[in-house]
Design a protein around this motif. Structure first.
Motif, short mmCIF file in Angstrom:
data_model
loop_
_atom_site.label_atom_id
_atom_site.label_comp_id
_atom_site.label_asym_id
_atom_site.label_seq_id
_atom_site.Cartn_x
_atom_site.Cartn_y
_atom_site.Cartn_z
N ASP A 107 7.33 -4.10 2.06
CA ASP A 107 6.32 -5.12 1.79
C ASP A 107 6.30 -6.10 2.97
O ASP A 107 7.33 -6.72 3.27
CB ASP A 107 6.68 -5.85 0.49
N TYR A 128 9.60 -1.37 -1.88
CA TYR A 128 9.24 -0.98 -3.25
C TYR A 128 10.06 0.21 -3.70
O TYR A 128 10.56 0.98 -2.87
CB TYR A 128 7.74 -0.65 -3.32
N LYS A 137 -0.97 9.03 -3.27
CA LYS A 137 -1.59 7.88 -3.96
C LYS A 137 -2.26 8.30 -5.29
O LYS A 137 -3.17 7.63 -5.77
CB LYS A 137 -2.60 7.17 -3.06
N ASN A 186 -0.06 2.16 -5.96
CA ASN A 186 -1.13 1.33 -5.40
C ASN A 186 -2.12 2.24 -4.67
O ASN A 186 -1.71 3.07 -3.86
CB ASN A 186 -0.49 0.32 -4.43
N LYS A 187 -3.40 2.09 -4.96
CA LYS A 187 -4.40 3.02 -4.43
C LYS A 187 -4.56 2.91 -2.91
O LYS A 187 -5.05 3.82 -2.26
CB LYS A 187 -5.76 2.80 -5.11
N GLU A 188 -4.13 1.79 -2.33
CA GLU A 188 -4.22 1.63 -0.87
C GLU A 188 -2.94 2.04 -0.16
O GLU A 188 -2.97 2.69 0.88
CB GLU A 188 -4.56 0.18 -0.52
N THR A 189 -1.78 1.65 -0.74
CA THR A 189 -0.51 1.89 -0.05
C THR A 189 0.28 3.06 -0.61
O THR A 189 1.14 3.62 0.07
CB THR A 189 0.39 0.64 -0.14
N ASN A 247 2.41 2.61 -2.99
CA ASN A 247 3.69 2.07 -3.46
C ASN A 247 3.68 1.74 -4.94
O ASN A 247 2.64 1.41 -5.52
CB ASN A 247 4.06 0.80 -2.67
N SER A 248 4.88 1.80 -5.54
CA SER A 248 5.05 1.36 -6.93
C SER A 248 4.93 -0.17 -6.96
O SER A 248 5.04 -0.82 -5.93
CB SER A 248 6.39 1.84 -7.47
N PRO A 249 4.73 -0.75 -8.17
CA PRO A 249 4.36 -2.17 -8.21
C PRO A 249 5.47 -3.19 -8.01
O PRO A 249 5.16 -4.35 -7.75
CB PRO A 249 3.75 -2.34 -9.60
#
Length: 411
Positions: free
Chosen positions: A219, A226, A233, A239-242, A244-246
């Protein structure tokens, strides 16, 4: 009640004198018990590493019983704890430690090098880490079966499905996903194997795993990583852009920093990737230091959410960070200030989360038992998910790193 005279259950009888009946015996034929196990005494003057190791051995007379396992299973938690005991034995030799480790290995490794309960075709990277125990057992015994077992795990690494960019999938059932956990499960074994048997030919590939997770899962705002990254994705948690999990989970970050300091053991200083990996360790350590709880010295279950409702100071992540910080300083990778932070964390563990039992054994509390992503039932990686996963006293994901931290800090 078990009759004390029943020889077949000699190892189990020691439980009767304790309040904690933490696991049951199995109908499966156990490895031969170390008869000294029943006479284990834990001195109040012992170092913390020894107290924890002897507590584990006393509560779980057969090493496969770690984590309250009812029957032998080749598993990462056993690999972690027994590796810690192996490191303890290097600093404080005791034949009981070696017997305990070898009895685990010998429950599984067959004469042809196959490993009971291990399933290569699942490509579960968690199953590689217990292979770290085999290097010492093989070096001591020179028995071919241990080498063959290591070769089998090396075959898994060779065939492990990868993301398009070359990162190991966490498991076959988790396509295109790299989890921080997986770096610890795979890379230290991979690095040791390639240095021991292949003249280090795959160290660049080991480094690549760290490069990918560092590049994609970091991040930019906090510097934390993350829990997982889905290259496709496609996962609902991603995350639809990265991809990564939240959220940031302290144990996942703990696996990552332990993977860095342990894999670095096998990178020569002049290897082109060594400085890069040391750089990753410094970056993540600096980020983690900002989230260390000022008062307790510990870290929260959800790393960056401090004292938000339901969050708690968690034992496994805190032990892992203490270990990685201390080893990082001892090996010259990290500045000296991190040793102070490691000692502060260890003080928090011993003063706030450790209970001393009637027999002198110790119990480490506030350890998250398990957390993951996806699967069935579905785990969404939300804040609520992480804080509501169950806790377990003396969970092996906490006790193993606690021993390692105690050793690095000489506590």
């Amino acid at each position: 009640m078990i009759n004390r005279k029943t020889k077949a259950f000699k190892a189990v009888t020691l439980f009767i004198s304790f309040t904690f009946l933490s696991c049951k015996t199995t109908a499966q034929e156990p490895a031969k018990s170390n008869t000294e196990q029943a006479q284990i005494t834990i001195s109040k003057d012992s170092k913390w590493s020894e107290k924890m190791a002897l507590t584990i051995m006393k509560r779980h007379p057969e090493s496969y019983m770690i984590d309250d396992s009812k029957e032998p299973k080749w598993d990462y938690v056993h690999g972690l704890v027994l590796y810690a005991i192996q490191e303890l034995n290097k600093k404080n030799p005791d034949p009981r430690y070696l017997t305990y480790i070898k009895s685990y290995v010998d429950n599984f490794v067959q004469n042809d090098g196959t490993i009971k309960t291990y399933e290569l075709e699942k490509y579960n990277i968690d199953m590689v880490v217990a292979g770290r125990l085999l290097f010492n057992v093989y070096a001591d015994s020179k028995e071919e079966k241990y080498l063959k077992a290591m070769q089998l795990l090396r075959k898994q690494i060779e065939e492990q499905p990868r993301t398009q960019s070359g990162g190991f999938w966490h498991k076959k059932i988790y396509p295109n996903q790299m989890w921080l956990d997986g770096l610890y499960m795979g890379e230290p074994f991979y690095a040791q194997y390639t240095v021991t048997f292949e003249n280090g030919k795959s160290l660049d590939d080991v480094a690549k795993q760290f490069e990918l997770i560092q590049l994609h899962a970091t991040d930019p705002k906090t510097g934390l990583l993350y829990h997982a990254w889905d290259e496709s994705k496609q996962m609902p948690w991603a995350n639809k852009e990265t991809g990564n999990s939240p959220n940031f989970w302290s144990r996942a970050l703990g696996w990552y920093v332990m993977a860095l300091v342990d894999a670095l053991d096998y990178f020569p200083k002049d290897h082109p990737k060594q400085k890069e990996i040391v750089g990753y360790l410094n970056n993540v350590a600096a980020s983690l230091a900002k989230f260390q709880d000022e008062k307790s010295g510990l870290w929260y279950q959800v790393t960056d959410k401090g004292a938000e409702k339901g969050n708690y100071l968690e034992a496994s992540g805190s032990s892992m960070f203490a270990y990685a910080f201390a080893k990082g300083v001892n090996k010259g990778y990290l500045p000296a200030k991190y040793k102070k932070l490691a000692n502060k964390a260890f003080d928090g563990l011993t003063k706030q989360l450790i209970k001393t039992d009637a027999d002198g054994g110790i119990t480490l509390t506030q350890a998250c038992q398990v957390a993951g992503l996806g699967g069935n039932p579905y785990r969404d990686g939300s804040y609520e998910y992480y804080i509501n996963e169950r806790k377990k006293d003396n969970d092996p994901k906490a006790t193993g790193p606690f021993i390692l931290a105690a050793l690095e800090l000489n506590r």
